[in-house]
Design a protein around this motif. Structure first.
Motif, mmCIF file in Angstrom:
data_model
loop_
_atom_site.group_PDB
_atom_site.id
_atom_site.type_symbol
_atom_site.label_atom_id
_atom_site.label_comp_id
_atom_site.label_asym_id
_atom_site.label_seq_id
_atom_site.Cartn_x
_atom_site.Cartn_y
_atom_site.Cartn_z
ATOM 1 N N ARG A 49 -32.491 16.932 -7.073
ATOM 2 C CA ARG A 49 -30.993 17.760 -7.652
ATOM 3 C C ARG A 49 -29.676 16.899 -6.749
ATOM 4 O O ARG A 49 -30.077 16.568 -5.656
ATOM 5 N N GLY A 50 -28.792 16.608 -7.478
ATOM 6 C CA GLY A 50 -27.705 16.194 -7.021
ATOM 7 C C GLY A 50 -27.794 14.557 -7.201
ATOM 8 O O GLY A 50 -26.623 13.922 -6.958
ATOM 9 N N GLN A 51 -28.860 13.850 -7.502
ATOM 10 C CA GLN A 51 -28.891 12.717 -7.811
ATOM 11 C C GLN A 51 -28.323 12.282 -9.127
ATOM 12 O O GLN A 51 -27.957 11.028 -9.591
ATOM 13 N N TRP A 52 -28.660 13.193 -10.214
ATOM 14 C CA TRP A 52 -28.736 12.887 -11.661
ATOM 15 C C TRP A 52 -27.862 13.947 -12.540
ATOM 16 O O TRP A 52 -28.234 15.032 -11.769
ATOM 17 N N THR A 53 -26.973 13.696 -13.560
ATOM 18 C CA THR A 53 -26.971 14.939 -14.322
ATOM 19 C C THR A 53 -27.856 14.912 -15.470
ATOM 20 O O THR A 53 -28.110 13.755 -15.982
ATOM 21 N N LYS B 158 -21.681 11.206 -12.465
ATOM 22 C CA LYS B 158 -22.844 10.891 -11.505
ATOM 23 C C LYS B 158 -24.040 10.041 -12.697
ATOM 24 O O LYS B 158 -23.735 9.900 -13.870
ATOM 25 N N SER C 76 -23.614 21.882 -14.392
ATOM 26 C CA SER C 76 -23.197 20.800 -13.182
ATOM 27 C C SER C 76 -24.505 19.979 -13.074
ATOM 28 O O SER C 76 -24.294 18.750 -13.016
ATOM 29 N N ASP C 77 -25.670 20.438 -12.891
ATOM 30 C CA ASP C 77 -26.687 19.391 -12.547
ATOM 31 C C ASP C 77 -27.365 19.199 -13.734
ATOM 32 O O ASP C 77 -28.189 18.019 -14.034
ATOM 33 N N TYR C 78 -27.451 20.018 -14.763
ATOM 34 C CA TYR C 78 -27.924 19.641 -16.104
ATOM 35 C C TYR C 78 -27.389 20.389 -17.342
ATOM 36 O O TYR C 78 -26.430 21.445 -17.070
ATOM 37 N N PHE D 180 -31.622 23.679 -9.583
ATOM 38 C CA PHE D 180 -30.601 23.008 -10.614
ATOM 39 C C PHE D 180 -29.739 24.154 -11.022
ATOM 40 O O PHE D 180 -30.256 25.198 -11.494
#
Length: 334
Positions: free
Chosen positions: A297-301, A244, A328-330, A324
């Protein structure tokens, strides 16, 4: 009889504290152990002390190097060792509260654990320093395998001379290696990357001495810049696998240094996040700086890289509240 535990103890010019360190390990008579005591270029009375003790206690195995440094000394000690479990000890620390016995019990209870550390009590002849006190408080709060995975990119989550490892786990990642940064942090990063589970016994198991001349304070491999290099190298590899786009929360000095380390390893953050209105709307390292409201959420790490005390906890709270998921998300990297 083959020992169950091999304790690797490298030393150099440590005659003043070496006997106490040895005795603190040898006093654990409930487990079969050996100490591989590595003279890594001493020119004081330390080697004579070790030889004298080895003459009356066969659990001590003295070996010598030409002063090759801790990573290579540990590699040589590992090659000489025979135990199923490999523990660490430094020549100026004190093992307490039957640490080794409790670590053997923890590894025996849970076959999925590869490394077990201990809480530590730091001490010094003078002032320990606020930074070290905060680090030890943070380190002692990391107990479970999930804690260690969560915190691995913040700082080194284990005190090296407090750990015991399965030999198989150490072998899986290629053992101790000479790197540009701290050999212990490199080992933990490789182990976490390989899926090795880490935990701590909840008791204090080591009195961790800090004094002038200790490698932690003098060796350039332990400098902050080298830790950021290590994070950049291993975190970039993880981010590339996940695929991502990457955003860095923190447009200040810490965030920019972490971002630069990621770029050096092939990952270019496309966004900075900050709450400072003086920074929002500007460009840093070719990427826009936005308000947290710009995150979806889901667009970036999101890589959290902030230096202000307490900021990491506040950001975690905000991201968790927005749904988040950490890991996985951050990922927190400072």
């Amino acid at each position: 009889m083959q020992p169950l535990v091999s304790v690797l103890l490298p030393y150099r010019n440590a005659a003043e504290t070496l006997d106490e360190a040895l005795e603190s390990v040898l006093s654990e008579r409930e487990i079969d152990l050996e100490i591989i005591a590595v003279n890594d270029g001493s020119n004081d009375a330390g080697p004579v002390l070790v030889e004298r003790r080895a003459a009356v206690d066969p659990r001590i195995v003295p070996i010598s190097t030409a002063g090759v440094g801790i990573a290579r000394a540990l590699s040589q000690a590992t090659a000489m060792s025979r135990g199923e479990f490999v523990a660490r000890m430094d020549a100026d620390d004190v093992s307490i509260n039957e640490r080794l016995q409790k670590q053997v019990a923890a590894l025996s209870r849970d076959p999925h654990l590869g490394v077990v550390g201990a809480r530590v009590e730091a001490f010094a002849d003078g002032d320990l320093g606020e930074g070290m006190r905060r680090y030890v408080e943070w380190l002692n709060g990391i107990i479970t395998p999930e804690d260690h995975v969560r915190e691995i990119f913040v700082e080194s989550p284990l005190c090296h001379p407090s750990v015991m490892m399965r030999r198989a786990a150490l072998d899986t990642v290629g053992g101790f290696q000479e790197t540009r940064w701290a050999e212990d942090y490199d080992l933990w990063l490789r182990m976490i990357g390989a899926g090795v589970r880490m935990a701590k016994i909840p008791e204090v198991g080591l009195r961790w001495r800090h004094r002038a001349g200790r490698a932690t304070f003098t060796d350039p491999r332990y400098a902050l810049a080298r830790f950021i290099e290590a994070k950049g190298y291993y975190l970039a590899a993880r981010l590339r696998r996940e695929g991502k786009p990457v955003a860095v929360w923190g447009a200040g000095r810490t965030g920019r240094r972490v971002s630069a380390a990621l770029r050096e390893n092939g990952v270019s953050p496309g966004l900075f996040v900050d709450i400072d209105p003086r920074k929002i709307g500007r460009i840093a390292q070719g990427a826009p700086i936005v308000d947290p409201a710009g995150l979806e959420r889901g667009q970036w790490t999101v890589v959290v890289a902030v230096g202000a005390r307490g900021a990491r906890s506040l950001i975690r709270g905000h991201l968790d509240g927005e749904g988040f998921v950490e890991g996985s998300d951050y990922i927190c990297a400072s």
